[in-house]
Design an enzyme around this catalytic site. Structure first.
Site, PDB file in Angstrom:
ATOM      1  CG  ASP A  57      -1.779   1.250   1.337  1.00 59.47           C
ATOM      2  OD1 ASP A  57      -2.590   1.427   0.503  1.00 59.47           O
ATOM      3  OD2 ASP A  57      -1.589   2.109   2.439  1.00 59.47           O
ATOM      4  CE1 TYR A  62       0.506   7.767   3.078  1.00 62.35           C
ATOM      5  CE2 TYR A  62       1.145   5.646   2.318  1.00 62.35           C
ATOM      6  CZ  TYR A  62       0.293   6.356   2.842  1.00 62.35           C
ATOM      7  OH  TYR A  62      -1.028   6.021   3.420  1.00 62.35           O
ATOM      8  CG  HIS A 133      -4.929   9.443   0.683  1.00 58.47           C
ATOM      9  ND1 HIS A 133      -3.579   9.562   0.656  1.00 58.47           N
ATOM     10  CD2 HIS A 133      -5.036   8.909   1.992  1.00 58.47           C
ATOM     11  CE1 HIS A 133      -3.019   9.244   1.618  1.00 58.47           C
ATOM     12  NE2 HIS A 133      -3.748   8.674   2.690  1.00 58.47           N
ATOM     13  CG  ASN A 164      -9.248   7.992   5.505  1.00 58.85           C
ATOM     14  OD1 ASN A 164      -9.275   7.320   6.683  1.00 58.85           O
ATOM     15  ND2 ASN A 164      -8.397   8.254   4.805  1.00 58.85           N
ATOM     16  CD  GLN A 185      -5.421   2.000   3.671  1.00 58.29           C
ATOM     17  OE1 GLN A 185      -4.622   2.936   3.881  1.00 58.29           O
ATOM     18  NE2 GLN A 185      -4.653   1.244   2.888  1.00 58.29           N
ATOM     19  CG  LEU A 236       1.261  -2.695  13.546  1.00 57.70           C
ATOM     20  CD1 LEU A 236       2.610  -2.703  13.323  1.00 57.70           C
ATOM     21  CD2 LEU A 236       0.900  -4.059  14.246  1.00 57.70           C
ATOM     22  N   GLY A 284       2.285  -0.925   9.246  1.00 57.43           N
ATOM     23  CA  GLY A 284       2.865   0.055   8.866  1.00 57.43           C
ATOM     24  C   GLY A 284       4.452   0.192   9.683  1.00 57.43           C
ATOM     25  NE  ARG A 290       8.574  -2.783  16.934  1.00 54.97           N
ATOM     26  CZ  ARG A 290       9.101  -1.426  17.002  1.00 54.97           C
ATOM     27  NH1 ARG A 290       8.976  -0.612  16.180  1.00 54.97           N
ATOM     28  NH2 ARG A 290       9.843  -1.335  18.094  1.00 54.97           N
TER      29      ARG A 290
END
Ligand code: NAP
Length: 320
Positions: A57, A62, A133, A164, A185, A236, A284, A290
């Site tokens: 994604d 970003y 977005h 959103n 999303q 997370l 993310g 992790r």
């Protein structure tokens, strides 16, 4: 439970977990991609692939384009990588600059120009899924449909989804589209419960203390009814449950993790996976170790009691 998206008209399995690329590409200041950025991105992407992730994604914003640019560099350096991944990106957020305020822009011109820039940064010819977005109050569904139709006809985008947007916005946009929206999303985690609370505050005298939930009424149900794949960003909880002493909910997450011999992050993801909508958590973390530890989320199954203990503790108000 199936996690196949209707890509290319036949179902392609993308797995239960999505990798979110916002942590790739170094700082948010712009500038060129460095070898250090490439090494970090390579480690993170390989870790995600190793735990079965297929869908990556992105968003054009970003790291101000550097997350896509560094991923594009990985694709250039590894000729086999494109075939192993499905790529999703987003457009519609425009940052403030000297002449403009920060704003949303789902005009046809902006959508089409954004896709061209995404394809160039990612060094690909076709984006599998484009997400809008955030809702733009000036959005006109027919205009979005025309832009998507041209992108699709040119072979630049496979499918359209949103991010959103609540049920009413999805329904309204869908009226103008010839093809179904494939993804929504949303931010959803034990730290962000609005979309779930929307369905449980009905007839609840304390509902007034949860005004954020009202907007999401029917959103999860709309997605399930119309086959829109739900994805949870912030899955997370941005590390907020890392310290068991931070809150009663963090303590519950740690206790349940211990009972299942796993990590708190895996419990956060398993909590989302337990929902019958088949929500795909978006991971993310930029840390390879992790990311690898997230694999446990698909191994464990939370009981109904454990799911509700986490939900009620996190919302901080008893049910009913
Ligand atoms: N659609 C949207 O509007 C929207 C908005 C935001 C994000 N997204 C997408 O969703 C993805 C995830 O979003 P997100 O980054 O907000 O949420 P996230 O996955 O909940 O959080 C990731 C952040 O939390 C840190 N973290 C995770 N576990 C931790 C732990 N146990 N201890 C300490 N720190 C921990 C990570 O640090 P490390 O990197 O050091 O592990 C990273 O900074 C993004 O990559 C992006 O693809 C979408």
């Amino acid at each position: 439970m199936s996690f196949a998206l209707p890509l290319n008209t036949h179902l392609i399995d993308v797995g239960p977990l999505v990798y979110g690329c916002m942590a790739l590409g170094g700082d948010w200041g712009g500038g060129p991609v460095t070898e250090a950025d490439i090494a970090q991105a390579h480690a993170a992407v390989e870790a995600a692939l190793a735990i079965g992730v297929r869908l990556f994604d992105h968003a054009d914003i970003y790291r101000r384009g550097k997350a896509e640019a560094v991923f594009g560099e990985l694709l250039r350096r590894d000729a086999g990588l494109r075939a192993r991944v499905r790529l999703q990106s987003k457009c519609g957020i425009r940052f403030a600059d000297d002449q403009h305020v920060g704003r949303y822009d789902l005009s046809a011109g902006h959508i089409e120009a954004s896709v061209d820039a995404i394809l160039q940064r990612l060094a690909i010819e076709r984006l599998d899924i484009l997400l809008l977005h955030r809702p733009d109050p000036l959005m006109e569904p027919a205009e979005v449909a025309r832009a998507f139709g041209r992108l699709k006809a040119a072979g630049k985008v496979g499918h359209l989804g949103v991010s959103n947007m609540h049920a009413g916005q999805m329904r309204w946009l869908q009226t103008a589209l010839a093809e179904p929206l494939v993804v929504n999303q949303l931010e959803l985690s034990l730290a962000k419960l609005d979309a779930l609370d929307a369905g449980t505050t009905f007839n609840d005298p304390q509902a007034a203390s949860r005004p954020g939930a009202a907007a999401w009424a029917g959103t999860l149900e709309y997605a399930q009814r119309h086959g829109v794949q739900l994805q949870a960003w912030g899955a997370l909880a941005q590390g907020r449950f890392n310290d068991p002493a931070a809150s009663p909910a963090a303590q519950a997450v740690h206790e349940i993790a211990e009972a299942h011999r796993t990590t708190p992050n895996a419990v956060l993801l398993a909590w989302l996976l337990r929902h019958p909508a088949g929500i795909q958590p978006v991971i993310g973390s930029g840390n390879a170790e992790r990311i690898r530890a997230c694999a446990d989320a698909t191994r464990i199954q939370l009981s109904r009691d454990e799911w509700y203990r986490l939900y009620v503790t996190a919302r901080g108000q008893a049910l009913p």
